[in-house]
Enzyme design. Structure first.
Site, mmCIF file in Angstrom:
data_model
loop_
_atom_site.group_PDB
_atom_site.id
_atom_site.type_symbol
_atom_site.label_atom_id
_atom_site.label_comp_id
_atom_site.label_asym_id
_atom_site.label_seq_id
_atom_site.Cartn_x
_atom_site.Cartn_y
_atom_site.Cartn_z
ATOM 1 N N GLU A 112 0.796 -1.221 0.000
ATOM 2 C CA GLU A 112 0.000 0.000 0.000
ATOM 3 C C GLU A 112 0.829 1.271 0.000
ATOM 4 O O GLU A 112 0.290 2.354 -0.111
ATOM 5 C CB GLU A 112 -1.004 0.009 1.158
ATOM 6 C CG GLU A 112 -0.404 0.163 2.545
ATOM 7 C CD GLU A 112 0.098 -1.143 3.107
ATOM 8 O OE1 GLU A 112 1.107 -1.644 2.569
ATOM 9 O OE2 GLU A 112 -0.481 -1.660 4.073
ATOM 10 N N ASP A 144 -0.009 -4.181 4.935
ATOM 11 C CA ASP A 144 0.332 -4.295 6.357
ATOM 12 C C ASP A 144 -0.404 -5.439 7.065
ATOM 13 O O ASP A 144 -1.534 -5.766 6.719
ATOM 14 C CB ASP A 144 0.018 -2.973 7.083
ATOM 15 C CG ASP A 144 1.018 -1.889 6.731
ATOM 16 O OD1 ASP A 144 2.117 -2.231 6.238
ATOM 17 O OD2 ASP A 144 0.696 -0.707 6.935
ATOM 18 N N ASP A 202 -2.424 -6.158 9.376
ATOM 19 C CA ASP A 202 -3.541 -5.953 10.302
ATOM 20 C C ASP A 202 -4.843 -5.899 9.502
ATOM 21 O O ASP A 202 -4.846 -6.095 8.290
ATOM 22 C CB ASP A 202 -3.340 -4.697 11.165
ATOM 23 C CG ASP A 202 -3.147 -3.441 10.328
ATOM 24 O OD1 ASP A 202 -3.374 -3.487 9.097
ATOM 25 O OD2 ASP A 202 -2.772 -2.411 10.898
ATOM 26 N N TYR A 232 6.406 -3.936 12.906
ATOM 27 C CA TYR A 232 5.189 -3.185 12.596
ATOM 28 C C TYR A 232 4.736 -2.342 13.786
ATOM 29 O O TYR A 232 4.701 -2.820 14.919
ATOM 30 C CB TYR A 232 4.076 -4.153 12.186
ATOM 31 C CG TYR A 232 2.870 -3.468 11.606
ATOM 32 C CD1 TYR A 232 3.012 -2.504 10.618
ATOM 33 C CD2 TYR A 232 1.587 -3.788 12.047
ATOM 34 C CE1 TYR A 232 1.908 -1.871 10.083
ATOM 35 C CE2 TYR A 232 0.473 -3.157 11.511
ATOM 36 C CZ TYR A 232 0.644 -2.198 10.532
ATOM 37 O OH TYR A 232 -0.445 -1.570 10.005
ATOM 38 N N ARG A 234 1.849 -0.728 14.462
ATOM 39 C CA ARG A 234 0.488 -0.728 15.010
ATOM 40 C C ARG A 234 0.236 -2.078 15.667
ATOM 41 O O ARG A 234 -0.086 -3.055 14.996
ATOM 42 C CB ARG A 234 -0.536 -0.473 13.908
ATOM 43 C CG ARG A 234 -0.524 0.968 13.429
ATOM 44 C CD ARG A 234 -1.756 1.298 12.619
ATOM 45 N NE ARG A 234 -1.511 1.120 11.200
ATOM 46 C CZ ARG A 234 -1.015 2.059 10.407
ATOM 47 N NH1 ARG A 234 -0.719 3.235 10.883
ATOM 48 N NH2 ARG A 234 -0.821 1.827 9.139
ATOM 49 N N HIS A 238 0.855 -11.058 16.600
ATOM 50 C CA HIS A 238 1.578 -9.800 16.487
ATOM 51 C C HIS A 238 2.759 -9.764 17.436
ATOM 52 O O HIS A 238 2.889 -10.575 18.334
ATOM 53 C CB HIS A 238 0.636 -8.631 16.763
ATOM 54 C CG HIS A 238 -0.261 -8.355 15.601
ATOM 55 N ND1 HIS A 238 -1.190 -7.359 15.612
ATOM 56 C CD2 HIS A 238 -0.363 -8.957 14.395
ATOM 57 C CE1 HIS A 238 -1.834 -7.352 14.455
ATOM 58 N NE2 HIS A 238 -1.353 -8.319 13.706
#
Ligand SMILES: [Zn+2]
Ligand SMILES: [Zn+2]
Length: 651
Positions: free
Chosen positions: A9, A82, A84, A299, A301, A345
């Site tokens: 993205e 990403d 998520d 990552y 987030r 995560h």
């Protein structure tokens, strides 16, 4: 053979990942969401199980056309957005546009390094519909709230205003705090300390008054303080006890999104949006001089504090090699995540702990360096042994009065070897000259006046902490919640602290009155939990929306019937059509508008009724806002360039 296409993205990731994958792959960027709800209409079919009507974002048509061309000859498409919900949805929403007749794979990695990316491409998977549904549910919830409530704000307050689902609750928290501060009544209290000296020893020992007849004293006035000072002066001071206690302090968990935002505000004065922007740069890849871009952190987030086994092994050998075995715990330190955290995560940590902050100094700008150093420090220290302090306390009796002095010495630094600033808590008072039974001479009694303080305004750090504790918002939303409130002019940042504007208070009060559910912290937290349940497969999209929509719709009906248009006329006529002018709220504050709107479009700034102090100027003073804060200017700008930080005196 046709190259396989990899879709990410962001353009920065293109460079980093293409280098890793080599010439059999072509990496292209979708530049964020290509497919979304339409801007002009609700875009949700409420009657039909809340089916969203997704369209190609108008400004992104060209990008999609190019993507289609890129994919035309490819047999395989890998979606590497990403790891998520949002990344999952960005990829999935493209599949129907470019994926026909192709093999579709989803790949995710927590860090953009060679090992992690290659490993992910060895184990591609299918799209996770539960994640996609959770993301869609959030988007649709937010859309319904925004599109249904905003028109009511236009009617009551002013045009072009808007209300968001989670932002509105955050606004309420800020407004409530402001009211608490405003109505706070400070209470006076006094503290008393004494300076003491031992015969034959020059140093002063300062001790605080702690108890009278075994009870904590409450000293509410100067008279009472003076009374006590007089009595204290008459007493003899004796050391009654000296105690020692060893205290060990454990290191904290490695950073996750919320704690990174808090630490970066407290230590670096970064606001939450800035922290996320810089973290994203570090995650997506930095050029380390040889033309190779590498993702420096995992990552950004995440609400997890997990660390991969490989990273644990690496940091343990780093600690052993560089600090010695006594800094290394026998088994790796484990930290507990909050219950909603996703096991897959990871915490935010350096992708390679061997890249020390100072080694990278020349490749990073100042902000990147500071944030990388913070992340690196927190990660390494999280896997080190506790620090050890010795706390000493001297107890002193004087008649019925008890005094105490304490100090602490660092015996072993442990994890503090990494974070130097934390050592400052140490207070070195040399107690070795004092013994139980020593008589001390009084040098001075020092009463000091204090007042209880109101709770502080929220900072980015304390608001993120509160939002997390209340269960509102998620790693992907903390920063955008604050940013939206500031951009909409509902909240102002003043020296790093967040206070509501007049408009913010107006909006919050209106929403609390008519939309008690939406403005309820528990209800909003429940919705966030429900989104997590969708992701886990324990709740269905349409059930969540039904549960939400019914009570919301009742409040909406009531509000539509009962919110009346208010018109604040002023004693001034429109210079164009002669009708009365009235006060309206715009995104940038109050202004005067012709009551004949939309037939007459006359609008003018709302002045403060003070003539411009500039000589020969016919204008009036208005309050204006810039990115650097509020100031006073002239209605005749740009002909008159009067500006002042202070409101001019009226002659
Ligand atoms: Zn008019
Ligand atoms: Zn002027």
């Amino acid at each position: 053979m046709a190259k396989s296409i990899v879709i990410v993205e962001s353009p920065t990731k293109v460079k980093t990942i293409n280098k890793i994958l080599g010439k059999n792959f072509k990496v292209v960027s979708s530049m964020g969401h290509l497919v979304d709800l339409p801007k002009s209409t609700l875009g949700v079919d409420i009657e039909n199980d809340f089916e969203p009507k997704l369209i190609v974002v108008r400004k992104k048509q060209k990008i999609l056309t190019k993507l289609k061309k890129d994919c035309a000859k490819a047999k395989e498409i890998y979606f590497a957005s990403d790891p998520d919900r949002e990344g999952e949805a960005i990829g999935w929403n493209l599949v129907s546009h470019i994926g026909e007749g192709k093999k579709i794979f989803r790949v995710t990695f927590q860090e953009i390094t060679k090992e992690a990316v290659l490993k992910a491409f060895k184990h591609p998977r299918e799209f996770d519909q539960k994640k996609i549904n959770a993301q869609m549910a959030r988007r649709v919830l937010d859309r319904i709230v925004g599109y249904k409530i905003s028109p009511l704000l236009w009617k009551k307050v002013g045009s072009r205003l808007s209300a968001g689902r989670v932002q509105s609750v955050a606004l309420r928290i800020i407004v409530d705090r402001e009211r608490e501060i405003k109505k706070f009544v400070p209470n006076e209290y006094w503290q008393i300390s004494v300076d003491l000296k031992k015969e034959g020893y020059d140093n002063i020992l300062e001790a605080s008054f702690e108890k009278i007849n075994g009870e904590k004293p409450e000293i509410g006035s100067q008279d009472r303080a003076n009374e006590l000072v007089e009595s204290i002066r008459k007493e003899k001071f004796v050391v009654t006890d000296i105690t020692k206690r060893q205290i060990s302090r454990k290191s904290q968990a490695p950073l996750r999104t919320s704690t990174m935002q808090q630490e970066a505000f407290n230590k670096l004065r970064f606001n939450a949006s800035k922290t996320m922007m810089v973290a994203q740069q570090l995650y997506e890849g930095i050029d380390l001089g040889d033309g190779e871009t590498i993702g420096l952190i995992t990552y950004m987030r995440t609400d997890s504090v997990n660390v991969s086994n490989e990273a644990i092994e690496k940091v343990r050998s780093f600690i052993g090699d560089n600090y010695g075995e006594k800094y290394l715990p026998e088994i790796p330190n484990k930290f507990k995540a909050k219950k909603s955290a996703q096991e897959a995560h990871e915490a935010i940590r350096p992708s390679d702990v061997l890249r020390r902050p100072n080694d990278l100094r020349q490749y990073l700008d100042d902000d990147q360096f500071k944030l990388y150093e913070l992340i690196w420090n927190k990660f390494v220290s999280s896997q080190m042994v506790p620090s050890l302090y010795e706390n000493k306390k001297i107890e002193i009796a004087a008649g019925n009065f008890q005094f105490g002095a304490s100090g602490s010495t660092l015996l072993f630094d442990g994890y503090l070897a990494i974070e130097n600033e934390a050592r400052e808590e140490e207070s070195k008072i040399d107690f070795s000259h004092y013994d139980k039974g020593d008589n001390l001479n009084l040098v001075e009694v020092k009463p000091t006046q204090h007042f209880t303080k109101p709770p502080p305004r929220f900072s980015d750090a304390s608001l993120v902490k509160a939002l997390e504790e209340d269960g509102i918002g998620r790693p992907s939303t903390y920063a955008s919640i604050i940013l939206t409130l500031v951009m909409r002019n509902y909240v102002e940042r003043e020296k790093g602290y967040l206070g509501p504007t007049e408009l913010g208070v107006l909006i919050s009060d209106l929403l609390v009155e008519y939309f008690s559910k939406i403005m309820d912290i528990t209800f909003t937290a429940k919705m966030e939990e429900n989104l997590d349940l969708i992701e886990e497969g324990d709740l269905v999209y349409k059930d969540l929306l039904k549960e939400f929509y019914q009570p919301f719709n009742e409040e909406l009906d009531y509000a539509e019937d009962n919110i009346v248009k208010t018109e604040n006329f002023v004693d001034k006529d429109c210079p164009e059509c002669g009708k009365k002018l009235l006060i309206k709220w715009g995104r940038r504050g109050k202004f005067l508008s012709c009551s004949g709107f939309p037939d007459c479009k006359h609008a003018e700034p709302l002045t403060l009724g003070i003539k411009c102090p500039e000589e020969g100027c016919e204008g009036e003073v208005v309050k204006r806002k810039s990115s650097r804060g509020a100031f006073y200017g002239c209605t005749k700008y740009p002909q008159c360039t009067y500006v002042s930080k202070e409101l001019p005196e009226e002659e």
